[in-house]
Structure formats: C-alpha cells, structure tokens
Motif scaffolding. Structure first.
Motif, PDB file in Angstrom:
ATOM      1  N   VAL A  33      68.107  36.608  49.909  1.00  0.00           N
ATOM      2  CA  VAL A  33      68.732  37.202  48.771  1.00  0.00           C
ATOM      3  C   VAL A  33      69.444  38.521  49.439  1.00  0.00           C
ATOM      4  O   VAL A  33      70.822  38.923  49.035  1.00  0.00           O
ATOM      5  CB  VAL A  33      67.854  37.732  47.580  1.00  0.00           C
ATOM      6  N   TYR A  37      73.542  38.292  48.399  1.00  0.00           N
ATOM      7  CA  TYR A  37      73.653  38.607  46.981  1.00  0.00           C
ATOM      8  C   TYR A  37      75.051  38.916  46.498  1.00  0.00           C
ATOM      9  O   TYR A  37      75.308  38.805  45.631  1.00  0.00           O
ATOM     10  CB  TYR A  37      72.635  39.670  46.642  1.00  0.00           C
ATOM     11  N   TYR A  40      76.868  35.983  45.341  1.00  0.00           N
ATOM     12  CA  TYR A  40      76.206  35.311  44.342  1.00  0.00           C
ATOM     13  C   TYR A  40      76.937  35.195  42.994  1.00  0.00           C
ATOM     14  O   TYR A  40      77.638  36.223  42.656  1.00  0.00           O
ATOM     15  CB  TYR A  40      74.691  35.988  43.948  1.00  0.00           C
ATOM     16  N   GLU A  42      76.972  34.268  38.718  1.00  0.00           N
ATOM     17  CA  GLU A  42      76.061  34.315  37.955  1.00  0.00           C
ATOM     18  C   GLU A  42      74.655  33.273  37.782  1.00  0.00           C
ATOM     19  O   GLU A  42      73.605  33.796  37.551  1.00  0.00           O
ATOM     20  CB  GLU A  42      76.651  34.379  36.242  1.00  0.00           C
ATOM     21  N   ASP A  44      73.695  31.775  40.157  1.00  0.00           N
ATOM     22  CA  ASP A  44      72.826  32.221  41.602  1.00  0.00           C
ATOM     23  C   ASP A  44      71.729  33.191  41.002  1.00  0.00           C
ATOM     24  O   ASP A  44      70.681  33.073  41.422  1.00  0.00           O
ATOM     25  CB  ASP A  44      73.692  32.501  42.656  1.00  0.00           C
ATOM     26  N   TRP A  45      72.339  34.279  40.527  1.00  0.00           N
ATOM     27  CA  TRP A  45      71.402  35.421  40.005  1.00  0.00           C
ATOM     28  C   TRP A  45      70.247  34.826  38.866  1.00  0.00           C
ATOM     29  O   TRP A  45      69.190  35.427  39.031  1.00  0.00           O
ATOM     30  CB  TRP A  45      72.401  36.672  39.496  1.00  0.00           C
ATOM     31  N   THR A  46      70.855  33.929  38.025  1.00  0.00           N
ATOM     32  CA  THR A  46      69.782  33.507  37.207  1.00  0.00           C
ATOM     33  C   THR A  46      68.706  32.585  37.821  1.00  0.00           C
ATOM     34  O   THR A  46      67.514  32.937  37.801  1.00  0.00           O
ATOM     35  CB  THR A  46      70.450  32.517  36.060  1.00  0.00           C
ATOM     36  N   THR A  48      67.974  33.282  41.043  1.00  0.00           N
ATOM     37  CA  THR A  48      67.315  34.099  41.755  1.00  0.00           C
ATOM     38  C   THR A  48      66.218  34.821  41.008  1.00  0.00           C
ATOM     39  O   THR A  48      65.278  35.239  41.322  1.00  0.00           O
ATOM     40  CB  THR A  48      68.271  35.209  42.409  1.00  0.00           C
ATOM     41  N   ILE A  85      68.274  44.235  43.715  1.00  0.00           N
ATOM     42  CA  ILE A  85      68.716  43.843  42.302  1.00  0.00           C
ATOM     43  C   ILE A  85      69.198  44.896  41.474  1.00  0.00           C
ATOM     44  O   ILE A  85      70.207  45.025  41.004  1.00  0.00           O
ATOM     45  CB  ILE A  85      67.390  43.435  41.566  1.00  0.00           C
ATOM     46  N   HIS A  88      72.875  45.555  42.869  1.00  0.00           N
ATOM     47  CA  HIS A  88      73.845  44.408  42.303  1.00  0.00           C
ATOM     48  C   HIS A  88      74.045  44.795  40.591  1.00  0.00           C
ATOM     49  O   HIS A  88      75.165  44.707  40.305  1.00  0.00           O
ATOM     50  CB  HIS A  88      72.950  42.839  42.075  1.00  0.00           C
ATOM     51  N   LYS A  89      72.973  45.273  39.952  1.00  0.00           N
ATOM     52  CA  LYS A  89      73.252  45.641  38.651  1.00  0.00           C
ATOM     53  C   LYS A  89      74.254  46.836  38.448  1.00  0.00           C
ATOM     54  O   LYS A  89      74.911  46.859  37.478  1.00  0.00           O
ATOM     55  CB  LYS A  89      71.964  45.792  37.866  1.00  0.00           C
TER      56      LYS A  89
END
Length: 115
Positions: A33, A37, A40, A42, A44-46, A48, A85, A88-89
């Motif tokens: 990740v 990342y 990635y 969406e 992929d993120w789900t 993950t 995470i 990313h957010k």
C-alpha cells in the motif's frame, strides 16, 4: 503426561507460527500500500480498507498471545499504514478544496463581467 506436554509444545509452536505469519502478511500488505497508494483507484482504496479492517480484526484475536516485541512490531505497521491513509485522504480533500477555489474564482470573475 509426555503426550500432553508434546501436544502443548506443538500448539504453542503453531500459535507462534500463526503470529509470525500474521506479521509477515501484514508487513507485506503495508509495504504494498505504501509503495502503490498514489496510483490507487477508488475501487483499490475500498478493497484496501476492507483488507485493513480484516487485519485489525485478526490482530485483536492474536494480540493476547503475542509477545510484547510482536505487538510493538504490529503497532509500528499500524502507524505506517495509518499515515498513508491520512496522507491519501488529505491529498484528496486538498484536491477538492482546490477545485472549489478554482470554481469560486471563476464565478467571481463572471460576476465581475456582469457589472
């Protein structure tokens, strides 16, 4: 009695292997990740986040039988994945703010043309 001792040693070894295997799998997941990342989607993120949740659940089950060193290693991995995470957010949120600012700027320019 000897059989009971053998079974106990075998079970403790198997549980130790289970803990070690968990750490190896989680470490691989976190590294993957952290490395990929930025590319990635969406979906992929789900996936993950679902896998991350599974690791957290599994850790809750294994933690009581882990050594303090193993728990410290896992907590370090949790810190690493949490940082990815959050990054990313944050990047995603800043992108949305940037889009809003650009739209607002364009709207203001159009309003000025109406004067």
């Amino acid at each position: 009695m000897k059989t009971l001792l053998t079974i106990s040693l075998l079970l403790s070894t198997l549980f130790g292997i289970k803990d070690t295997y968990f750490i190896l799998r989680f470490d691989h997941f976190v590294d993957k990740v952290a490395e990929k990342y930025e590319s990635y989607t969406e979906e992929d993120w789900t996936a993950t986040m679902e896998k991350y949740s599974e690791f957290r659940t599994e850790y809750k089950e294994l933690a009581p039988n882990m050594t303090s060193e193993q728990r410290a290693e896992v907590n370090g991995l949790f810190s690493k994945i949490n940082a990815v995470i959050i990054k990313h957010k944050t990047t995603k949120a800043l992108g949305k703010i940037g889009d809003f600012v650009n739209e607002a700027t364009g709207t203001i320019k159009e309003l000025k043309k109406l004067d």
